[in-house]
Design a protein around this motif. Structure first.
Motif, short mmCIF file in Angstrom:
data_model
loop_
_atom_site.label_atom_id
_atom_site.label_comp_id
_atom_site.label_asym_id
_atom_site.label_seq_id
_atom_site.Cartn_x
_atom_site.Cartn_y
_atom_site.Cartn_z
N LEU B 447 0.84 -1.19 0.00
CA LEU B 447 0.00 0.00 0.00
C LEU B 447 0.88 1.24 0.00
CD1 LEU B 447 -2.66 -0.95 2.70
CD2 LEU B 447 -3.08 -0.61 0.26
N ARG B 448 0.34 2.31 -0.61
CA ARG B 448 1.10 3.56 -0.60
C ARG B 448 0.50 4.50 0.43
NH1 ARG B 448 1.05 3.52 -6.70
NH2 ARG B 448 -0.40 5.26 -6.58
N LYS B 449 1.13 5.66 0.56
CA LYS B 449 0.64 6.67 1.51
C LYS B 449 -0.77 7.07 1.12
CE LYS B 449 2.18 10.65 4.04
NZ LYS B 449 1.47 11.89 4.02
N TRP B 450 -1.58 7.33 2.12
CA TRP B 450 -2.97 7.71 1.95
C TRP B 450 -3.84 6.55 1.45
CZ3 TRP B 450 -4.30 11.40 4.86
CH2 TRP B 450 -3.42 12.48 5.09
N GLN B 451 -3.25 5.37 1.37
CA GLN B 451 -4.05 4.18 1.07
C GLN B 451 -4.19 3.39 2.36
OE1 GLN B 451 -1.99 2.18 -2.13
NE2 GLN B 451 -2.80 3.60 -3.66
N ASP B 622 -9.29 -2.23 0.03
CA ASP B 622 -8.25 -1.20 -0.02
C ASP B 622 -8.89 0.07 -0.55
OD1 ASP B 622 -5.47 -3.25 -1.28
OD2 ASP B 622 -6.46 -3.16 0.69
N GLU B 624 -8.24 4.61 -1.08
CA GLU B 624 -7.30 5.72 -1.07
C GLU B 624 -8.06 7.00 -0.75
OE1 GLU B 624 -4.36 5.80 -4.19
OE2 GLU B 624 -4.48 7.99 -4.31
N ASP B 626 -8.05 11.15 -0.80
CA ASP B 626 -7.41 12.36 -1.31
C ASP B 626 -7.34 13.33 -0.14
OD1 ASP B 626 -6.82 14.86 -2.37
OD2 ASP B 626 -7.95 14.50 -4.21
N SER B 633 -11.57 6.76 -2.77
CA SER B 633 -11.70 5.86 -3.92
C SER B 633 -11.48 4.44 -3.44
CB SER B 633 -10.65 6.17 -4.98
OG SER B 633 -10.66 7.52 -5.31
N LEU B 635 -10.13 0.98 -4.09
CA LEU B 635 -9.13 0.48 -5.02
C LEU B 635 -9.30 -1.00 -5.32
CD1 LEU B 635 -5.98 2.16 -3.44
CD2 LEU B 635 -7.31 2.98 -5.39
N ALA B 737 -5.86 4.21 6.67
CA ALA B 737 -5.31 5.20 5.74
C ALA B 737 -5.02 6.53 6.40
CB ALA B 737 -6.28 5.40 4.57
N THR B 738 -5.83 6.90 7.40
CA THR B 738 -5.76 8.26 7.93
C THR B 738 -5.41 8.33 9.41
OG1 THR B 738 -8.08 8.26 8.57
CG2 THR B 738 -7.57 9.00 6.34
#
Lengths: 158, 764, 286
Positions: B447-451, B622, B624, B626, B633, B635, B737-738
């Motif tokens: 997973l990437r940042k904000w995901q 999963d 994400e 913004d 979103s 994923l 994510a947050t």
């Protein structure tokens, strides 16, 4: 005020009908021409269940007046199969279980055919965005998208 | 005669578990299939309903004279045309409703209790005349203060909806009426002691908004009444026998005189298990002496048909530091809308059901308010309570630094677990679904940042119920199958497969139809994830009868004894020495000589299906965020759910995928938005935001099959469980994510952005 | 309810000027029919302008482009050259609704519906588009930002219709972009819309710009301060922050079922910045 006398072509057949000004094309198709395959889900252009093509252009029949279509060509779900031969999209929807209750299916088929006629090799993203105006509450869209993309691939193979 | 389950064909094929083409499919892809609004009768009138613009008002008087005088108007009905009903509770889907309330919901009597409440109805020669007629009806309202929030409605001094509603389930019985219709409770062990033993206790309060089932097809009914009172009705419904019962009762008709045909149905999800237009259409037709057709507009669907509850839920969960849940408490406050009957009871039952916890206490309140009466929505009540519980479970996992799947596995209900709401579970598949998720590539994908990634489990108990089916062998050996539960998602395909396998005939020789109420014994409605479970069970019974009958006829024909014949592979076969004298006879062979060998061949299944097995599911998502706009979103999404045995794998997958996407909408964007004036602001698909195709990814569906031992094929209902885990899974992914725990649904962008900013995470 | 489909501007103007009671122009119908169905409007006369050639043509004019008011979003998208020169205008018109809506909806209708959340209007305003009107007193031109005065309030006189839009000639290294915020990915009315058009010099410095915001005030705004914030810059961090601040300062939004006041203000800045970056990127390759 007297009704409008309209002559148009529906699924290749010449038709003639009378309609009041406020009757939409969807009202005419369903109530006057007895083509109930196009459905009313919202009457405000938000669900796509009434999708037809008008002179080749994908539109919501609930947002077109009956009196606007004089001289125009309308294609509905009823014209999609040719005799006993289903359109490849129709066949694929059946094989892929891309329908559950089926109320949105005519709209999706008309919209998908319009997509593939314009864009024979769409990506999943393109298919989803093209069909964003067709609501489905049963399938979660997965099998519909798969059916459209599989059909596109099969048609490209020829 | 040896009994066989006939699980293969003369041609060696079997169909259960394969992806057959549904028998009603061709009509559905060509537009030929007829849904509720597609039916018409010559000479029909168009009916329309006048609805209250006020959320709460006394109806002082109704003057319909001007409307009745308008040319083209053939009938007008009001409360005067419906006899009052004494109090009596009846099933309405998986919930209960009281006839006293049903008659008032169908047509307001003393008060208008929500904006959109039916006050009068007209039948006219065209929709335009009907609309004009409505404008000519004079209703005098005495507007009353209204209340639409559940907590507000519970306060003493809140505007009172019913002065004869006294809270049930409390001792001593209250002296004053209130908006709290009922208190329910389940208890197991001693939660106070349990919390004492806990090393960690987490308590949180959650809030959800009312959401609508969102079926694309509005309600529709067409009624025609003869002078002798016999009534024919076509309507889009999940339960035409229930419609028959309610209409007969409301209109004082013999049940046998009312014949209801369930049209194809464009979605229900529980929302079409109650009557709205049907009694009105019948009453109008009776008065006008002509057929009356009524269809709801989309606005009417939102304002006047039942969404599910909005709710406030408090959950307290205690665990040891090793992760064992030791005590669980929850308090649920559910909105019922204008009349009592929210799904707080099943919400209570399901809240902690996925877990084996010694000490459980759940209290629920059913609260009325000035909103449309809620109707069932797919696993009614469970998504709400399980959202709250799964969120707290996730928090405990994080605090204890235990993998969220492992924590659930550690506490998972399994065979032998006694659920707090009563039963002991037989074999169940929760652990299997958790392990299935754990094994996916999805679970380990980076997973990437904000995901963020979230997991949650869910449960629905499923029901069986009264079911009648008939199987008839036609003269050419084809099979007519008549079921009595409307097909909302591929049922006919599954039932045809079972009948084909049971009788050993090819799938396409079985023609299933959904019979009207005159053609079969009673059927409870399509709901409770029961139609494939119960229908297939009843077909097995009917097929048994046919096989037995054919064996008996063979014995007569061959002058044989019962132990010399056997039904297998689609035919009655002679055994032993007899086989040298006579040839096997297929179902089709018997059909040809049916008349000469005893008459028509058929079987009937009439059961009250028992042994419904619960279906557990685990969802993985999963998403994400913004961080500059709060937009979410989705994923990637995976569902693993126990189907027991998938009669038709594609339609089972379809249930998983559809329920997941409804859950996504519920979690992120769907909600009933009211103004302070008690009026609904988003009564359309533009601002009631359901997921569109571009909002969601592919939904991976994993079919887990832990057979239900109480069903001949091992089937469990699957339709409802899929909507239960998404809310929790998505909230958990948001936290991942947050770092923010969202305790209010929907997690729409303005809320998300505000929370990010408050935490200093959003870019200024 | 009367329906007329004149084939000339004069015919349409005469009908509208003579109408007593509610008269409505019909182009795509994607707003009008919804409002009729919801009983928001009950016109006595509907004038369908789609048979009038001037409203349906896309032609080059004096180096710019004249787009008929009744050209649909789908037709705009299919035009071989427009989306290269005005990608922001074309994408804005094609964000309205769905594929089905885009098959009918027009920029003329989008503007004259009088909603400050209209998608194509910020792009037209950023493009410095001029609307040509025809009325009983003849033709006149108005900058698009002067046509919509408020919700459902237009600067049109009785009998006047919007005939076409003129997009000005495009200097080299110019482009535009339109972004909107919606909670889903499609189908929603813009909660905030931002259109940016800009021109770069050979070194990449912004020499001209226009910024327009939708759904954040009673009308679609042209925000000169936001443009000023980036002219003379190459859209570095500082310029981006100035742009965001200027965009936010211009907002006077409402709280409604689609977004809160604070949300709209916050996001207006974000979208203005993002749209400017996209326009800059496009301009570099133009």
């Amino acid at each position: 005020m007297a009704k409008h006398h309209i002559e148009a072509t529906v699924n290749g057949d010449a038709v003639e009908f009378l309609c009041e000004t406020e009757e939409t094309l969807l009202d005419v198709l369903r109530d006057t021409l007895h083509l109930t395959g196009s459905k009313e889900g919202c009457a405000s252009g938000d669900c796509g269940a009434c999708s037809v093509t008008l002179d080749g252009r994908l539109v919501c029949a609930c947002l077109v007046l009956g009196c606007e279509v004089d001289g125009q060509k309308i294609e509905t779900i009823e014209g999609m199969a040719k005799g006993e031969a289903l359109h490849p999209l129709q066949q694929r929807f059946l094989e892929s279980a891309a329908l559950q209750c089926g109320i949105c299916t005519p709209g999706f088929l008309v919209a998908s055919r319009a997509l593939l006629e314009k864009s024979p090799n769409p990506t999943e993203h393109e298919v989803r965005y093209w069909l964003a105006g067709n609501l489905c509450r049963c399938t979660g869209y997965d099998k519909i998208i798969t059916a459209v993309m599989d059909t596109a691939a099969a048609l490209r193979k020829g | 005669m040896t009994e066989s389950n006939g699980h293969s064909q003369t041609n060696g094929e079997h169909y259960v578990g394969t992806r057959t083409i549904r028998p009603d499919g061709h009509d559905k892809v060509t537009g030929r299939a007829r849904f509720g609004a597609d039916f018409n009768l010559p000479g029909q009138l168009i009916g329309r309903v006048l609805r209250s613009p006020h959320p709460h008002a006394h109806i002082v008087s109704i003057d319909t004279s001007k409307a009745e005088a308008l040319p083209g108007v053939k009938a007008v009905v009001t409360r005067d045309d419906f006899a009052d009903q004494p109090s009596e509770f009846v099933p309405a889907g998986e919930m209960m409703m009281n006839y006293k309330d049903v008659v008032r919901n169908v047509m307001a009597r003393e008060k208008a209790l929500y904006e959109g409440h039916a006050v009068a109805a007209v039948a006219a020669t065209s929709a335009a005349v009907a609309r004009k007629a409505l404008k000519l009806i004079d209703v005098t309202y005495e507007v009353l203060p209204h209340v639409i929030d559940v907590v507000e409605a519970m306060r003493p001094g809140a505007p009172l909806l019913h002065d004869d509603l006294f809270t049930a389930g409390v001792e001593p019985k209250p002296e004053k009426p209130s908006n709290i219709a009922k208190r329910v409770e389940i208890k197991q062990g001693d939660v106070e002691a349990g919390f004492e033993k806990a090393d960690i206790v987490i308590e949180r309060e959650f809030k959800t908004a009312a959401v609508h089932q969102g079926y694309i097809e509005p309600h529709a009914a067409l009624a025609t009444v003869s002078e002798d009172g016999s009534t024919e009705l076509w309507c889009t419904t999940q339960g035409h026998y229930i419609v028959r019962a309610h209409c007969a009762r409301l209109l004082g008709l013999d049940i046998g005189k009312v014949r209801v045909t369930a049209t194809e149905i464009g979605g229900g999800f529980g929302g079409k298990t109650v009557v709205y237009l049907e009694p009105l259409a019948i009453a109008l037709s009776r008065k006008a002496k002509r057929p009356v057709k009524m269809v709801m507009s989309r606005e009417e669907v939102f304002k006047s048909s039942g969404p599910t509850s909005g709710a406030t839920v408090r959950v307290k969960l205690g665990a040891t530091k090793d992760g064992k849940f030791v005590a669980a408490f929850a308090e649920l406050k559910y909105q019922a809308g204008a009349f009592q009957g929210s799904p707080v009871q099943p919400g209570t039952m399901c809240a902690f059901a996925p877990y084996d916890i010694e000490n459980v206490h759940v209290v629920g309140y059913d609260v009325v308010s000035n909103r449309p009466k809620v109707a069932a929505y797919r696993a009614p009540g469970a998504p709400i309570s399980e959202y709250a519980v799964e969120s707290v479970v996730d928090e405990i996992a994080k605090k204890l630094d235990i993998d969220p799947i492992d924590l659930r596995l550690q506490n998972a209900a399994h065979e032998g677990t006694k659920a707090a709401y009563g039963p002991k579970f037989g074999p169940i598949g929760l652990e299997e679904t958790l392990n299935a998720i754990k094994k996916t590539e999805h679970w380990n994908a980076p997973l990437r940042k904000w995901q963020g990634r979230g997991v949650a489990s869910g449960f629905w108990f499923n029901i069986g119920g009264e079911t009648s089916v008939s199987l008839t062998v036609n003269e050419d050996g084809t099979i007519s199958l008549m079921a009595g539960t409307p097909d909302i998602g591929g049922l006919r395909a599954s039932l045809a497969a079972v009948a084909a396998d049971e009788l050993g005939v090819p799938y396409d020789k079985v023609r299933p139809i959904i019979g009207d109420t005159g053609s079969l014994g009673f059927n409870f409605l399509t709901g409770g994830s029961r139609s494939a479970f119960s229908g297939s069970m009843a077909i097995v019974e009917a097929a048994k009868q046919i096989r037995a009958e054919l064996c008996a006829r063979a014995c007569k024909l061959w002058e044989a004894k019962p132990d010399q014949v056997e039904f297998s592979d689609g035919a009655v076969r002679p055994l032993g020495a007899l086989a040298e004298k006579v040839k096997a006879m297929t179902v089709a062979d018997f059909a040809k000589v049916a008349g000469k060998t005893g008459g028509p061949i058929g079987g009937v299944g009439r059961i009250n299906a028992q042994g419904a097995g619960p279906s557990f599911g685990t969802h993985l998502v999963d998403l994400e965020v913004d961080p500059e706009t709060g937009r979410v979103s989705i994923l990637r999404y995976t569902v693993a759910q126990d189907a027991g045995r998938a009669l038709h794998p594609a339609y089972v997958e379809g249930q998983y995928q559809g329920g997941a996407v409804q859950g996504i909408g519920w979690a992120l964007n769907e909600e009933y938005i009211y103004g302070a004036d008690g009026k609904l602001q988003n009564a359309g698909f533009l601002d009631y935001r359901m997921p569109v195709a571009s909002d969601v990814p592919m939904i991976d569906a994993i079919l887990v099959e832990v057979a239900n031992p109480k069903h001949p094929y091992g089937v469990r209902g699957v339709g409802e469980t899929p909507i239960v885990p998404p809310l929790g899974a998505i909230a958990n992914a948001m936290e991942n994510a947050t770092g923010i725990r969202f305790t209010e649904l929907p997690m729409s962008p303005p809320k998300v952005l505000k929370a990010l900013k408050e935490k200093g995470l959003a870019r200024a | 309810m009367r329906y007329e489909a004149p084939d000339s501007l004069e015919g349409a103007v005469a009908l509208l000027a003579a109408a007593n009671g509610e008269a409505r122009v019909l182009a795509g119908g994607t707003d009008l029919l919804v409002q009729m169905r919801a009983d928001v409007v009950e016109p006595g006369l509907i004038v369908d302008i789609k048979r009038i050639p001037e409203t349906r043509a896309i032609t080059e004019e004096k180096g710019g482009w004249r787009i008929g008011a009744a050209v649909t979003g789908a037709e705009l998208k299919e035009h071989p050259r427009l989306k290269k020169i005005w990608p922001g205008v074309v994408e804005a018109a094609n964000l309205i609704g769905s594929t089905q809506i885009q098959g009918r909806a027009t920029m003329g209708g989008n503007l004259c519906n009088g909603s400050p959340a209209a998608d194509s209007v910020p792009a037209l305003i950023a493009a410095a588009a001029v609307a040509t009107l025809a009325g009983p007193q003849g033709k006149r031109d108005l900058q698009v930002e002067d046509v919509m005065l408020g919700p459902r309030k237009l600067a049109l006189r009785k009998g006047e219709i919007v005939v076409s839009f003129l997009l000005p000639p495009r200097p080299a290294r110019s482009s535009d972009a339109y972004l909107r915020f919606i909670p889903r990915t499609e189908m929603d009315i813009a909660v905030v819309g931002a259109g940016v058009s800009l021109t770069l010099d050979g070194g990449g410095t912004i020499t001209a710009a226009r910024v327009s915001l939708g759904a954040v005030a009673a009308r679609v705004l042209l925000v000169p301060a936001a443009a000023q914030a980036i002219i003379g810059s190459r859209l570095d961090e500082a310029a981006q922050q100035r742009l965001e601040a200027a965009a936010r300062a211009a907002c006077r939004p409402i709280d409604d079922k689609r977004g809160t006041t604070e949300f709209r203000i916050e996001v207006a800045g974000v979208l203005a910045r993002r749209a400017a970056l996209i326009a800059q990127d496009r301009a570099r390759t133009n």
